[in-house]
Design a protein around this motif. Structure first.
Motif, PDB file in Angstrom:
ATOM      1  N   THR A   1       0.896  -1.212  -0.307  1.00 25.24           N
ATOM      2  CA  THR A   1      -0.001   0.053  -0.224  1.00 25.24           C
ATOM      3  C   THR A   1       0.526   0.862  -0.055  1.00 25.24           C
ATOM      4  O   THR A   1       0.564   1.978  -0.872  1.00 25.24           O
ATOM      5  CB  THR A   1      -0.981  -0.192   1.346  1.00 25.24           C
ATOM      6  OG1 THR A   1      -1.827  -1.132   1.253  1.00 25.24           O
ATOM      7  CG2 THR A   1      -1.950   1.740   0.995  1.00 25.24           C
ATOM      8  N   LYS A   2       2.333   0.864   0.786  1.00 26.52           N
ATOM      9  CA  LYS A   2       2.195   2.149   0.828  1.00 26.52           C
ATOM     10  C   LYS A   2       3.209   2.774  -0.433  1.00 26.52           C
ATOM     11  O   LYS A   2       3.425   3.680  -1.221  1.00 26.52           O
ATOM     12  CB  LYS A   2       3.848   2.196   1.721  1.00 26.52           C
ATOM     13  CG  LYS A   2       4.340   2.484   3.520  1.00 26.52           C
ATOM     14  CD  LYS A   2       4.420   2.138   4.075  1.00 26.52           C
ATOM     15  CE  LYS A   2       3.946   2.859   5.621  1.00 26.52           C
ATOM     16  NZ  LYS A   2       4.922   2.496   6.495  1.00 26.52           N
ATOM     17  N   ALA A   3       3.671   1.432  -1.236  1.00 30.99           N
ATOM     18  CA  ALA A   3       4.559   1.591  -2.634  1.00 30.99           C
ATOM     19  C   ALA A   3       3.489   2.257  -3.679  1.00 30.99           C
ATOM     20  O   ALA A   3       4.060   3.097  -4.550  1.00 30.99           O
ATOM     21  CB  ALA A   3       3.933   0.158  -3.090  1.00 30.99           C
ATOM     22  N   SER A   4       2.458   1.616  -3.567  1.00 31.38           N
ATOM     23  CA  SER A   4       1.347   2.534  -4.597  1.00 31.38           C
ATOM     24  C   SER A   4       0.645   3.883  -4.462  1.00 31.38           C
ATOM     25  O   SER A   4       0.809   4.640  -4.968  1.00 31.38           O
ATOM     26  CB  SER A   4      -0.636   1.732  -4.446  1.00 31.38           C
ATOM     27  OG  SER A   4      -0.835   1.631  -3.177  1.00 31.38           O
ATOM     28  N   VAL A   5       1.009   3.998  -2.695  1.00 25.71           N
ATOM     29  CA  VAL A   5       0.515   5.562  -2.517  1.00 25.71           C
ATOM     30  C   VAL A   5       1.591   6.577  -2.897  1.00 25.71           C
ATOM     31  O   VAL A   5       1.377   7.515  -3.645  1.00 25.71           O
ATOM     32  CB  VAL A   5      -0.169   5.734  -1.154  1.00 25.71           C
ATOM     33  CG1 VAL A   5       0.225   6.619  -0.459  1.00 25.71           C
ATOM     34  CG2 VAL A   5      -1.543   5.034  -0.837  1.00 25.71           C
ATOM     35  N   SER A   6       3.188   5.551  -3.155  1.00 26.15           N
ATOM     36  CA  SER A   6       4.234   6.659  -3.038  1.00 26.15           C
ATOM     37  C   SER A   6       4.028   6.892  -5.225  1.00 26.15           C
ATOM     38  O   SER A   6       4.453   8.032  -5.555  1.00 26.15           O
ATOM     39  CB  SER A   6       5.496   5.835  -2.762  1.00 26.15           C
ATOM     40  OG  SER A   6       5.090   4.753  -3.164  1.00 26.15           O
ATOM     41  N   ALA A   7       3.876   6.193  -5.667  1.00 26.11           N
ATOM     42  CA  ALA A   7       3.379   5.922  -7.219  1.00 26.11           C
ATOM     43  C   ALA A   7       2.264   6.507  -7.661  1.00 26.11           C
ATOM     44  O   ALA A   7       2.084   7.422  -8.598  1.00 26.11           O
ATOM     45  CB  ALA A   7       2.814   4.483  -7.785  1.00 26.11           C
TER      46      ALA A   7
ATOM     47  N   GLU B   1       1.283   9.601  -5.916  1.00 24.20           N
ATOM     48  CA  GLU B   1       1.342  10.678  -5.106  1.00 24.20           C
ATOM     49  C   GLU B   1       2.580  11.205  -6.380  1.00 24.20           C
ATOM     50  O   GLU B   1       1.992  12.555  -6.746  1.00 24.20           O
ATOM     51  CB  GLU B   1       2.033  10.478  -3.529  1.00 24.20           C
ATOM     52  CG  GLU B   1       1.965  10.372  -3.009  1.00 24.20           C
ATOM     53  CD  GLU B   1       2.266  11.011  -1.509  1.00 24.20           C
ATOM     54  OE1 GLU B   1       3.945  10.911  -1.444  1.00 24.20           O
ATOM     55  OE2 GLU B   1       1.543  10.682  -0.461  1.00 24.20           O
ATOM     56  N   LYS B   2       3.939  10.365  -6.992  1.00 25.89           N
ATOM     57  CA  LYS B   2       4.365  11.446  -8.232  1.00 25.89           C
ATOM     58  C   LYS B   2       3.401  11.277  -9.374  1.00 25.89           C
ATOM     59  O   LYS B   2       3.792  12.105  -9.657  1.00 25.89           O
ATOM     60  CB  LYS B   2       4.992  10.207  -8.159  1.00 25.89           C
ATOM     61  CG  LYS B   2       6.534   9.560  -7.209  1.00 25.89           C
ATOM     62  CD  LYS B   2       7.767   8.332  -7.890  1.00 25.89           C
ATOM     63  CE  LYS B   2       8.228   7.930  -6.784  1.00 25.89           C
ATOM     64  NZ  LYS B   2       9.821   6.760  -6.883  1.00 25.89           N
TER      65      LYS B   2
END
Length: 195
Positions: free
Chosen positions: A142-148, A150-151
């Motif tokens: 989830t953190k990885a998808s949220v950072s993607a 956000e980018k």
């Protein structure tokens, strides 16, 4: 010790060792490796041979527990019959033998009951560890998808700013028009005409 009592004893030792190993924090191992290891162990333990072997061992330990309960009831009835009839033993050796039988029966009962209880404890501990591992893995993904996302959002925010520089000064865009078009559920009727 009989064969089944030894089985209960060694099974209890193996369960206690497994439980102590499962108490160790394994945070130094990456989550993906832990998840893969847990899934592999789950596949291994789901093997039909392993399942039937575990059922046979648990049935044997349950039999040891039932047998020791029967022996304890028999010893208890002998004790009450002897205390009402005579009040004492024939010899000190007979009393010692009776107490030794009582001790061994109680010991076997505690060993087999502890082995059965540890089976439940281990099952619950492994299930909880796997659920915590899944939550940690979901948290990372989830953190990885949220950072993607956000980018992507930052890229979208920069794109209108870059496009606004190329728009001529004759057609200015009013933010109120954009907000009104987005917020108006009726569609294009809410758009104001430009002058």
């Amino acid at each position: 010790m009989s064969l089944f009592n030894q089985l209960a004893y060694y099974f209890l030792l193996a369960e206690m060792a497994t439980f102590l190993i499962l108490l160790l924090p394994l945070n130094f191992i990456p989550i993906r490796a832990r998840k893969t290891a847990m899934e592999w162990a789950g596949l291994f333990l789901a093997n039909e041979t392993i399942v039937w072997l575990a059922r046979i061992v648990l049935l044997a330990i349950t039999g040891v527990f039932a047998d020791t309960l029967v022996r304890l009831v028999k010893l208890d009835s002998d004790l009450h019959a002897r205390s009402h009839a005579e009040g004492h033993y024939d010899s000190p050796m007979a009393e010692l033998q009776f107490k030794a039988k009582l001790f061994y029966s109680q010991r076997n009962m505690y060993l087999s009951l502890s082995a059965l209880f540890m089976t439940l404890v281990l099952y619950r501990r492994v299930k909880d560890l796997y659920l915590v591992l899944l939550l940690q893995f979901d948290n990372i993904t989830t953190k990885a998808s949220v950072s993607a996302l956000e980018k992507q959002l930052a890229a979208v925010r920069l794109a209108p700013a870059a496009a606004a520089e190329h728009v001529s000064a004759a057609a200015p865009v009013d933010e109120a028009d954009i907000l009104a078009s987005v917020l108006d559920p009726s569609g294009a009727e809410g758009l104001r005409k430009r002058s």
